[in-house]
Design a protein around this motif. Sequence first.
Motif: not given
Lengths: 106, 121
Positions: A37, A41-42, A86, A95, A97-100, B39, B41, B45-47, B49, B96, B112-114
């Motif tokens: 990422q 951006q996505s 990530y 699902v 995710f790691g923290g990045g 998802i 964000q 910060k991070g992602l 789900w 997203y 998607g672009q969010g």
Amino acid sequence: SYELTQPPSVSVSPGQTASITCSGDKLGDKYACWYQQKPGQSPVLVIYQDSKRPSGIPERFSGSNSGNTATLTISGTQAMDEADYYCQAWDSSTVLFGGGTNLTVL
Amino acid sequence: QVQLQESGPGLVKPSETLSLTCTVSGGSISSSSYFWGWIRQPPGKGLEWIGTIYYSGSTYYNPSLKSRVTISVDTSKNQLSLKLSSVTATDTAMYYCARQYSSSSKALDVWGQGTMVTVSS
């Protein structure tokens, strides 16, 4: 609950190899994937099913997963690879995710 | 080439319900090869789900959000929807939608672009 742990930051010199790790209990028994990422951006999928590259992802991106650690490796790192990365896995119908990890190319 | 587009209010008041829609184009949401996910964000910060749905209606939710989340699919419109109730400032985030492999890898291959949602009075 299951957790994925990544280092917050990794630095690499241009042209060198960058390795980003993702740790979780018996992660090697699950499939891991990786997203890139860039700011504003996505996320983009760069590795799935531990080591497969989606169409359009450069060959310099590779992945492995064994034991408790999945690793994203970027060979010949370029300035354009500077981004957040990530890891992600699927466990118990969720699902994760790691923290990045912020990859700096300098 | 499948594309996803999120839409919905950019501002939601505390305690109200956040409602978003994701429109899928270039492919069918009824494909047996894919799930569809949400998802989020938070800024900087991070992602995180939120949940995943199959076209049949089967859903999987983040345990930490499960009591407040409803994800649904409208196959006639090729859309999926997200509802998050009783929102607070901590729900402020970029939201997203994404396509997810139904195979064991469960990777999210198209995003998607969010859409940015701010919770504020």
